[in-house]
Design an enzyme around this catalytic site. Structure first.
Site, PDB file in Angstrom:
ATOM      1  N   LYS A 138      66.272   9.685  80.538  1.00  0.00           N
ATOM      2  CA  LYS A 138      67.033  10.927  80.724  1.00  0.00           C
ATOM      3  C   LYS A 138      68.449  10.733  80.178  1.00  0.00           C
ATOM      4  CE  LYS A 138      64.569  12.760  84.738  1.00  0.00           C
ATOM      5  NZ  LYS A 138      64.106  14.035  84.157  1.00  0.00           N
ATOM      6  N   ARG A 194      53.293  14.356  87.278  1.00  0.00           N
ATOM      7  CA  ARG A 194      51.926  14.892  87.206  1.00  0.00           C
ATOM      8  C   ARG A 194      50.893  13.776  87.069  1.00  0.00           C
ATOM      9  NH1 ARG A 194      53.753  18.416  82.142  1.00  0.00           N
ATOM     10  NH2 ARG A 194      55.688  18.191  83.319  1.00  0.00           N
TER      11      ARG A 194
HETATM   12  N1  BES Z   1      61.690  14.955  88.027  1.00  0.00           N
HETATM   13  C1  BES Z   1      61.712  15.725  86.852  1.00  0.00           C
HETATM   14  C2  BES Z   1      61.899  17.217  87.078  1.00  0.00           C
HETATM   15  C3  BES Z   1      63.208  17.678  87.682  1.00  0.00           C
HETATM   16  C4  BES Z   1      64.232  18.096  86.879  1.00  0.00           C
HETATM   17  C5  BES Z   1      63.359  17.752  89.049  1.00  0.00           C
HETATM   18  C6  BES Z   1      65.415  18.556  87.433  1.00  0.00           C
HETATM   19  C7  BES Z   1      64.547  18.215  89.609  1.00  0.00           C
HETATM   20  C8  BES Z   1      65.574  18.615  88.796  1.00  0.00           C
HETATM   21  C9  BES Z   1      60.412  15.546  86.070  1.00  0.00           C
HETATM   22  O1  BES Z   1      59.758  14.341  86.209  1.00  0.00           O
HETATM   23  C10 BES Z   1      60.739  15.698  84.619  1.00  0.00           C
HETATM   24  O2  BES Z   1      61.485  14.905  84.122  1.00  0.00           O
HETATM   25  N2  BES Z   1      60.190  16.737  83.996  1.00  0.00           N
HETATM   26  C11 BES Z   1      60.433  16.997  82.621  1.00  0.00           C
HETATM   27  C12 BES Z   1      59.103  17.358  81.990  1.00  0.00           C
HETATM   28  C13 BES Z   1      59.117  17.380  80.489  1.00  0.00           C
HETATM   29  C14 BES Z   1      59.313  15.997  79.930  1.00  0.00           C
HETATM   30  C15 BES Z   1      57.817  17.958  80.010  1.00  0.00           C
HETATM   31  C16 BES Z   1      61.419  18.158  82.539  1.00  0.00           C
HETATM   32  O3  BES Z   1      61.373  19.056  83.366  1.00  0.00           O
HETATM   33  O4  BES Z   1      62.260  18.129  81.648  1.00  0.00           O
HETATM   34 ZN    ZN Z   2      60.464  12.855  84.786  1.00  0.00          ZN
END
Ligand code: BES
Ligand code: ZN
Ligand code: ZN
Length: 484
Positions: A257, A331
């Site tokens: 991230k 997921r």
């Molecule tokens: N844990 C995150 C989602 C999230 C984002 C929760 C902001 C709370 C606040 C999840 O694992 C994630 O990183 N999702 C990605 C998915 C993408 C790579 C398809 C996202 O939402 O960017």
């Molecule tokens: Zn994630």
């Protein structure tokens, strides 16, 4: 906070007193002079939700106006919010002991006010040298509430408190093994609750390919926790399964991230903390619903052997998954948990809660849950109604078959994410295939699990949002059987 019920004589109470004041109630019991009463009426006319303070130094008298003619749900929500405002005022005044009484209030209204008070008084101050100011003692006028009703609610609020503590605790102090151990310790002392913890070896023998892949970059072992609450008498013949995302920390993995997107990702286990808390609250209050909670836990990190994009995983149920992005990790661990739940427990309903997608936050902000369902239209309608009542709301997203196309893979049965479009739905669709024919509800709680600034009675940080929702749903669960 310590609560007790006692008779309160408004006329000569010696201490700080709070009076809930609805419409068309007599003011004969208010200890106010005529001029003060006129002032109160004027303030109430200006704003029916105002909190009016009268100094009775060294004490205070607070009159909390509320609109009792409104429908029950908005009226109760107004009281929760007023309670949060009052907590802020008591904070500045450094008042820590109050008595709460009312004029013509219903027990539900009193409960809503106390709920707001309790939830708003929470601060994550365990790491501070100086603890925050808290309300220490609340005496409630026994004319407005029964001890049993108070106790039942206190047990629920206590579970919300502990959920928040877990979610707020940094991963350095709460990894998967430690979290699992805490759940085991709690379950040991509870009636009708069993806790089983799978370690890495067991998870390997079960071939949970999603959970193992996400764990590969971590130095900490994964855990898979199964909690079961089986009351002597249950309204359901087959269990209700509660699956919760337990990513103890989400760095994104090798798809790390960037910038400050990593911040707050200690909250990525809020789904697991929520589902454990719901099950414990149901058991505390002996709800007649047979429950199993399935909680896959690991952190997601870019270690030497971390899983990578292009990896193809074989999941618990044999499905193969092409990894497109290691940040779509939730997921993967949930898919194993859902497939395991279906395989071992044949549940009549499966609900998951997960901080799954940033897209959910972009779609509806922090004001509710993004919900989806497959073969569970009726349960989701009930959940929606209950959500309006407790004001933990959800909105249903479509689950059209066209979305399945977006996660088709050339290399495997499915891929772990689609394009930039409808990210919340494709995440849900990915999970739904593992639920197979089992009635399934997916709750994406990414927007509500953790707040960066206070939102009414939800303090900064973990909210515990959806515990009250799911608890209330289980309380009314037998309505579903009657409508069948
Ligand atoms: N844990 C995150 C989602 C999230 C984002 C929760 C902001 C709370 C606040 C999840 O694992 C994630 O990183 N999702 C990605 C998915 C993408 C790579 C398809 C996202 O939402 O960017
Ligand atoms: Zn994630
Ligand atoms: Zn995540």
């Amino acid at each position: 906070m310590v609560y007790s019920l006692a008779p309160i004589n408004t006329k000569d109470y010696d201490g700080t007193m709070v009076v809930l004041y609805g419409n068309e109630v007599s003011d004969r019991n208010l200890p106010l002079a005529k001029r003060e009463l006129e002032y109160l009426k004027q303030r109430r006319e200006e704003d029916s939700k105002s909190i009016v303070r009268f100094d009775r130094l060294p004490n205070h008298l607070f009159v909390v106006n509320f609109d009792s003619e409104k429908q029950a749900a908005p009226c109760q929500e107004q009281l929760r919010r007023s309670a949060a405002k009052l907590v802020a005022i008591l904070d500045t005044l450094k008042v820590d002991t109050i008595a709460v009484t009312a004029e013509g209030t219903l027990p539900e209204e009193m409960v809503a006010f106390l709920e707001g008070l309790t939830l708003a008084d929470y601060r994550f101050d365990r790491y501070k040298s100086q603890a925050a100011h808290h309300i220490a003692k609340v005496t409630i006028d026994q004319a407005f509430l029964k001890q049993e009703e108070l106790d039942t609610n206190l047990r629920l609020w206590n579970r919300i408190h502990w959920c928040r503590e877990w979610v707020n605790t940094p991963v350095a102090d709460l990894n998967a093994a430690e979290f699992a151990e805490q759940l085991e310790t709690i379950a040991r002392d509870m009636d009708h609750v069993e806790c089983t913890v799978f370690d890495k070896k067991k998870i390997e023998s079960l071939r949970m390919g999603g959970l193992l892949a996400v764990n590969r970059g971590s130095v900490d072992e994964p855990r898979f926790v199964v909690l079961e609450y089986k009351p002597a008498v249950a309204v359901n013949a087959k269990p209700v399964a509660l699956v919760g995302k337990g990513i103890m920390y989400d760095t994104g993995g090798l798809n790390i991230k960037p910038g400050d997107y990593m911040q707050e990702m200690k909250s990525d286990m809020a789904g697991a903390a929520t589902m454990a808390s719901v099950l414990f609250a149901a058991a505390d209050n002996q709800l007649p619903v047979h429950l199993v909670a399935l909680l896959p836990m690991t952190d997601n990190r870019p270690g030497f052997n971390a899983y990578a994009a292009d990896d193809i995983l074989t999941m618990y149920d044999g499905t193969t998954v092409e990894v497109v992005n290691t940040d779509a990790e939730g997921r993967l661990i949930l898919a194993d948990a859902i497939a395991f739940a279906v395989d071992k427990y044949n549940p009549e309903l499966l609900i998951d809660a997960a901080t799954l997608t940033g897209a959910a936050v972009r779609a509806i902000s922090t004001f509710g849950i993004a919900a989806m369902q497959q073969n569970a239209a009726n349960p989701l309608s009930l959940l929606k109604v209950v959500g309006e009542q407790v004001y933990e709301r959800l909105v249903e997203f479509p689950f059209w078959e066209e979305y399945d196309e977006l996660i088709k893979s050339d290399m495997a049965d499915v891929k772990n994410c689609g394009t930039a479009q409808a990210g919340t739905i494709t995440a849900g669709k990915f999970l739904a295939r593992f639920a197979k024919q089992t009635p399934y509800i997916h709750l994406d709680i990414a927007g509500v699990a953790y707040f960066t600034k206070p939102q009414h009675y939800y303090a900064t940080g973990a909210s515990g949002y959806s515990i009250r929702l799911l608890y209330a749903f289980l309380q009314t669960y037998d309505l579903l059987n009657k409508s069948r």
